[in-house]
Design a protein around this motif. Structure first.
Motif, short mmCIF file in Angstrom:
data_model
loop_
_atom_site.label_atom_id
_atom_site.label_comp_id
_atom_site.label_asym_id
_atom_site.label_seq_id
_atom_site.Cartn_x
_atom_site.Cartn_y
_atom_site.Cartn_z
N ALA A 68 7.20 -3.25 -3.69
CA ALA A 68 6.74 -1.73 -3.53
C ALA A 68 7.82 -1.10 -2.57
O ALA A 68 8.19 0.10 -2.61
N ASP A 69 8.47 -2.17 -1.63
CA ASP A 69 9.58 -1.38 -0.93
C ASP A 69 10.44 -2.40 -0.57
O ASP A 69 10.53 -3.58 -1.03
N LEU A 90 10.13 1.56 -3.72
CA LEU A 90 10.72 1.33 -5.07
C LEU A 90 10.14 1.50 -6.29
O LEU A 90 10.85 1.53 -7.31
N LYS A 91 8.75 1.73 -5.99
CA LYS A 91 8.31 2.52 -7.50
C LYS A 91 7.44 3.40 -6.97
O LYS A 91 7.20 3.72 -5.82
N THR A 92 7.28 4.52 -7.76
CA THR A 92 6.51 5.67 -7.47
C THR A 92 4.95 5.35 -7.13
O THR A 92 4.79 4.35 -8.05
N PRO A 93 4.24 6.07 -6.47
CA PRO A 93 2.72 5.74 -6.52
C PRO A 93 2.03 5.54 -7.82
O PRO A 93 1.13 4.82 -8.23
N LYS A 150 0.08 2.39 -9.42
CA LYS A 150 -1.36 2.67 -9.84
C LYS A 150 -1.54 2.26 -11.36
O LYS A 150 -2.49 1.46 -11.75
N ALA A 151 -0.37 2.51 -12.15
CA ALA A 151 -0.54 2.07 -13.70
C ALA A 151 -0.57 0.61 -13.78
O ALA A 151 -1.17 0.13 -14.36
N VAL A 152 0.25 0.02 -13.08
CA VAL A 152 0.31 -1.67 -12.91
C VAL A 152 -0.93 -2.23 -12.88
O VAL A 152 -1.75 -3.02 -13.07
N PHE A 153 -1.48 -1.58 -11.66
CA PHE A 153 -2.67 -2.07 -11.08
C PHE A 153 -3.79 -1.88 -11.96
O PHE A 153 -4.76 -2.90 -12.22
N ARG A 179 0.08 0.82 3.47
CA ARG A 179 -0.99 1.87 3.48
C ARG A 179 -1.14 2.12 1.97
O ARG A 179 -2.33 2.42 1.57
N THR A 180 -0.10 2.67 1.43
CA THR A 180 -0.20 3.13 0.09
C THR A 180 -0.82 2.13 -0.95
O THR A 180 -1.85 2.36 -1.70
N VAL A 181 -0.34 1.09 -0.98
CA VAL A 181 -1.07 -0.28 -1.71
C VAL A 181 -2.43 -0.57 -1.36
O VAL A 181 -3.29 -0.75 -2.28
N LEU A 182 -2.90 -0.49 -0.08
CA LEU A 182 -4.04 -0.86 0.45
C LEU A 182 -5.06 0.00 -0.18
O LEU A 182 -6.24 -0.20 -0.57
N ARG A 183 -4.52 1.37 -0.08
CA ARG A 183 -5.49 2.48 -0.53
C ARG A 183 -5.63 2.59 -1.96
O ARG A 183 -6.94 2.53 -2.36
N PHE A 184 -4.75 1.98 -2.88
CA PHE A 184 -5.14 1.78 -4.28
C PHE A 184 -6.17 0.74 -4.55
O PHE A 184 -6.76 0.84 -5.36
#
Length: 268
Positions: free
Chosen positions: A24-25, A50-53, A57-60, A81-86
């Motif tokens: 992610a970063d 390193l990847k857009t949100p 999300k698409a990979v998830f 925070r970004t990943v945990l929210r997803f």
């Protein structure tokens, strides 16, 4: 994703494939970790994803469709925070997903509750803390350093468990260096003298679980490995000295190693 589509959960001998990893970063040392507030020593720099949100999300979503885990490399508090929210949004109806946050190095204090409710598991490397201790405060300042950085005790309390690894070959793979870093918060040179952010130390007993049973749970293998029980694979090590923690680093060595019930190394 094609592999997951064609093979599902794949296992051969000691290899099990049932997860994807997302970077992610970047790293904290190179100012690449994605931060909510800018770096203390580079006030115009927030790091980067390193990847857009939308890519994350698409990979998830695909991973969830194929019942695969996602293990997300997250160093900075913004990336976490970004990943945990997803994860919290996509898997609220799947409580036993065991998706992992790899490194979970810096979390905003408000996001420990988000970690808990998301069901994500923090997978960390204790030697990172004692490797970074010489310069980490320069990167993020004292306040952030002492409120959510390298916070292994807080991570364990929030999620119920924490998974320990080494990040080899980046870090020392010696398991006793991991124990020393987790319990004493020191490197093998016994620095710093009073331990690095010592309030975030993990007990010796929990450290052993974080190196055995909890990582087994983190990859759905707790029925096969992670503890010495009837019916589990006999992966055992008999050490030269008792396994314990001490204020000064104590090296230890394998005397006998048993893998899958067979002696593979013997110093007798």
């Amino acid at each position: 994703m094609q592999f997951a589509k064609e093979n599902g959960h794949f296992k051969v001998k000691n290899l099990s494939i049932r997860s994807f990893k997302i970077i992610a970063d970047g790293a904290l040392g190179s100012h690449g970790a994605c931060m909510i507030q800018p770096y203390s020593d580079e006030p115009e720099n927030y790091g980067m994803l390193l990847k857009t949100p939308s890519e994350i999300k698409a990979v998830f979503e695909e991973a969830k469709h194929y019942n695969y885990q996602v293990n997300s490399h997250c160093i900075g508090d913004s990336a976490n925070r970004t990943v945990l929210r997803f994860i919290d949004t996509l898997l609220s109806s799947t409580p036993d997903h065991r998706w992992r946050i790899e490194h979970a190095q810096i979390l905003h204090p408000e996001d420990f509750e988000l970690l808990s409710q998301s069901g994500a598991l923090p997978s960390v490397q204790p030697t990172h803390a004692v490797s970074d201790q010489r310069w980490a405060e320069d990167r993020i300042g004292k306040k952030r350093l002492n409120n959510g950085a390298y916070a292994y005790n807080s991570l364990q309390k929030s999620s119920g468990m924490v998974l320990f690894g080494t990040d080899f070959p980046i870090e020392n793979y010696d398991p006793f260096a991991t124990i020393h870093a987790a319990v004493e918060r020191k490197n093998i040179e016994n620095e710093p003298l009073k331990g690095f952010i010592s309030d975030e130390a993990i007990s010796f007993e929990k450290t052993l679980k974080a190196m055995t049973l909890w990582p087994a749970y983190g990859c759905f293998e707790e029925a096969n490995v992670g503890s010495i029980e009837k019916g589990k694979t006999a992966n055992l090590v008999i050490f030269d000295q008792p396994v314990k923690s001490h204020s000064n680093f104590l090296p230890n060595y394998s005397w006998i190693t048993i893998i899958n019930g067979e002696i593979t190394f013997d110093m007798r």
